[in-house]
Design a protein around this motif. Sequence first.
Motif, PDB file in Angstrom:
ATOM      1  N   LEU A 163       8.294  17.728   2.551  1.00  0.00           N
ATOM      2  CA  LEU A 163       8.672  16.857   1.438  1.00  0.00           C
ATOM      3  C   LEU A 163       8.393  15.397   1.758  1.00  0.00           C
ATOM      4  O   LEU A 163       7.822  14.671   0.939  1.00  0.00           O
ATOM      5  N   ARG A 164       8.784  14.947   2.949  1.00  0.00           N
ATOM      6  CA  ARG A 164       8.537  13.548   3.302  1.00  0.00           C
ATOM      7  C   ARG A 164       7.038  13.276   3.395  1.00  0.00           C
ATOM      8  O   ARG A 164       6.556  12.229   2.950  1.00  0.00           O
ATOM      9  N   SER A 165       6.295  14.225   3.944  1.00  0.00           N
ATOM     10  CA  SER A 165       4.843  14.050   4.054  1.00  0.00           C
ATOM     11  C   SER A 165       4.204  13.938   2.675  1.00  0.00           C
ATOM     12  O   SER A 165       3.378  13.059   2.429  1.00  0.00           O
ATOM     13  N   ARG A 166       4.581  14.837   1.768  1.00  0.00           N
ATOM     14  CA  ARG A 166       3.987  14.802   0.433  1.00  0.00           C
ATOM     15  C   ARG A 166       4.381  13.535  -0.311  1.00  0.00           C
ATOM     16  O   ARG A 166       3.556  12.949  -1.039  1.00  0.00           O
ATOM     17  N   THR A 167       5.613  13.079  -0.110  1.00  0.00           N
ATOM     18  CA  THR A 167       6.054  11.836  -0.754  1.00  0.00           C
ATOM     19  C   THR A 167       5.202  10.666  -0.300  1.00  0.00           C
ATOM     20  O   THR A 167       4.743   9.849  -1.113  1.00  0.00           O
ATOM     21  N   MET A 168       4.959  10.564   1.001  1.00  0.00           N
ATOM     22  CA  MET A 168       4.136   9.469   1.526  1.00  0.00           C
ATOM     23  C   MET A 168       2.694   9.592   1.057  1.00  0.00           C
ATOM     24  O   MET A 168       2.060   8.589   0.707  1.00  0.00           O
ATOM     25  N   ALA A 169       2.165  10.815   1.058  1.00  0.00           N
ATOM     26  CA  ALA A 169       0.785  11.011   0.609  1.00  0.00           C
ATOM     27  C   ALA A 169       0.629  10.609  -0.851  1.00  0.00           C
ATOM     28  O   ALA A 169      -0.347   9.955  -1.233  1.00  0.00           O
ATOM     29  N   ASP A 170       1.591  10.981  -1.675  1.00  0.00           N
ATOM     30  CA  ASP A 170       1.560  10.568  -3.083  1.00  0.00           C
ATOM     31  C   ASP A 170       1.594   9.050  -3.216  1.00  0.00           C
ATOM     32  O   ASP A 170       0.904   8.469  -4.054  1.00  0.00           O
ATOM     33  N   ASP A 171       2.402   8.411  -2.373  1.00  0.00           N
ATOM     34  CA  ASP A 171       2.556   6.954  -2.455  1.00  0.00           C
ATOM     35  C   ASP A 171       1.272   6.207  -2.102  1.00  0.00           C
ATOM     36  O   ASP A 171       1.085   5.063  -2.532  1.00  0.00           O
ATOM     37  N   VAL A 172       0.385   6.813  -1.310  1.00  0.00           N
ATOM     38  CA  VAL A 172      -0.882   6.138  -0.966  1.00  0.00           C
ATOM     39  C   VAL A 172      -2.031   6.610  -1.856  1.00  0.00           C
ATOM     40  O   VAL A 172      -3.179   6.252  -1.630  1.00  0.00           O
ATOM     41  N   GLY A 173      -1.710   7.428  -2.871  1.00  0.00           N
ATOM     42  CA  GLY A 173      -2.720   7.796  -3.852  1.00  0.00           C
ATOM     43  C   GLY A 173      -3.427   9.109  -3.634  1.00  0.00           C
ATOM     44  O   GLY A 173      -4.412   9.398  -4.330  1.00  0.00           O
ATOM     45  N   LEU A 174      -2.951   9.924  -2.715  1.00  0.00           N
ATOM     46  CA  LEU A 174      -3.568  11.234  -2.509  1.00  0.00           C
ATOM     47  C   LEU A 174      -2.920  12.272  -3.434  1.00  0.00           C
ATOM     48  O   LEU A 174      -1.727  12.202  -3.709  1.00  0.00           O
ATOM     49  N   GLU A 175      -3.725  13.213  -3.895  1.00  0.00           N
ATOM     50  CA  GLU A 175      -3.198  14.334  -4.675  1.00  0.00           C
ATOM     51  C   GLU A 175      -2.854  15.434  -3.676  1.00  0.00           C
ATOM     52  O   GLU A 175      -3.713  16.198  -3.249  1.00  0.00           O
ATOM     53  N   ALA A 176      -1.587  15.495  -3.301  1.00  0.00           N
ATOM     54  CA  ALA A 176      -1.200  16.310  -2.159  1.00  0.00           C
ATOM     55  C   ALA A 176      -0.390  17.538  -2.555  1.00  0.00           C
ATOM     56  O   ALA A 176       0.486  17.479  -3.413  1.00  0.00           O
ATOM     57  N   THR A 177      -0.709  18.648  -1.890  1.00  0.00           N
ATOM     58  CA  THR A 177       0.123  19.846  -1.892  1.00  0.00           C
ATOM     59  C   THR A 177       0.478  20.142  -0.445  1.00  0.00           C
ATOM     60  O   THR A 177       0.021  19.445   0.467  1.00  0.00           O
ATOM     61  N   THR A 178       1.285  21.167  -0.216  1.00  0.00           N
ATOM     62  CA  THR A 178       1.719  21.445   1.148  1.00  0.00           C
ATOM     63  C   THR A 178       1.548  22.920   1.495  1.00  0.00           C
ATOM     64  O   THR A 178       1.706  23.795   0.650  1.00  0.00           O
ATOM     65  N   SER A 179       1.211  23.163   2.747  1.00  0.00           N
ATOM     66  CA  SER A 179       1.146  24.518   3.287  1.00  0.00           C
ATOM     67  C   SER A 179       1.644  24.446   4.730  1.00  0.00           C
ATOM     68  O   SER A 179       0.866  24.268   5.663  1.00  0.00           O
ATOM     69  N   PRO A 180       2.955  24.540   4.920  1.00  0.00           N
ATOM     70  CA  PRO A 180       3.511  24.370   6.265  1.00  0.00           C
ATOM     71  C   PRO A 180       3.292  25.590   7.152  1.00  0.00           C
ATOM     72  O   PRO A 180       3.176  26.718   6.671  1.00  0.00           O
ATOM     73  N   THR A 181       3.227  25.349   8.443  1.00  0.00           N
ATOM     74  CA  THR A 181       3.144  26.451   9.390  1.00  0.00           C
ATOM     75  C   THR A 181       4.500  27.147   9.498  1.00  0.00           C
ATOM     76  O   THR A 181       5.545  26.501   9.392  1.00  0.00           O
ATOM     77  N   LYS A 182       4.456  28.433   9.687  1.00  0.00           N
ATOM     78  CA  LYS A 182       5.693  29.208   9.835  1.00  0.00           C
ATOM     79  C   LYS A 182       5.865  29.709  11.270  1.00  0.00           C
ATOM     80  O   LYS A 182       6.627  30.617  11.523  1.00  0.00           O
ATOM     81  N   ARG A 183       5.138  29.109  12.191  1.00  0.00           N
ATOM     82  CA  ARG A 183       5.267  29.481  13.600  1.00  0.00           C
ATOM     83  C   ARG A 183       5.532  28.226  14.419  1.00  0.00           C
ATOM     84  O   ARG A 183       5.453  27.114  13.919  1.00  0.00           O
TER      85      ARG A 183
END
Length: 222
Positions: A163-183
């Motif tokens: 969530l924090r990563s996507r928030t920052m990416a959005d703030d700098v103008g990137l169209e961001a989605t997330t796919s976190p590692t589960k390991r």
Amino acid sequence: MPGPRPAPTPSGSAIKAVAWAPRIVLGALVVALLLVGGTAFRVWQLGRVDEREPVDMIVVLGAAQYDGEPSPVFRARLQHALELYEQGVAPRIVTVGGAAAGDAFTEAQAGEQWLVENGVPGQALMPVDEGSDTYGSFEAVAAVAEERGWRSAVLVSDPWHSLRSRTMADDVGLEATTSPTKRGPVVQTRETQLRYIVRETGALIYYHLTHGSSDFSDPGLG
């Protein structure tokens, strides 16, 4: 001689202010609890989301590396990014992260080296080793992406960092989605997961309030 003057009687407005004070304090506590609880829920919720729609780039957020060798946390992220690349989610992987004082490698370089060793061609890799924190790294990635006409990205990190990563990416103008590692170490136990959810909740609230760096090191995991 006149006797002592009687103590002044509190005015009606003063009495009302005293009566309302506990309610104001209680209301502030309720709002704070709702803010913290709501943020924690969103951190947990997005950490469970895995978006794999085609994008321009896979962005792997850096973590500790030791003389070019990714730490277990970083390696788990890189392995997940490799899987996304092999599934055709994006034609390129962007590794990010700078170097600590005295390091011979940056996190971006260590990530690039690991991916090359695991079969990703060099032309499909873009190390971006600028920025001393997550937000600075995203600013550098956004600048590189703008030069090359890339806009959309899937972010690879740990679940509770999504969530924090996507928030920052959005703030700098990137169209961001997330796919976190589960390991990796961050998701090994419920205790560790809870600790990271609490940490990321505080970091995200701090970021929203100050718009400054909200990275906090955790020497226990690397």
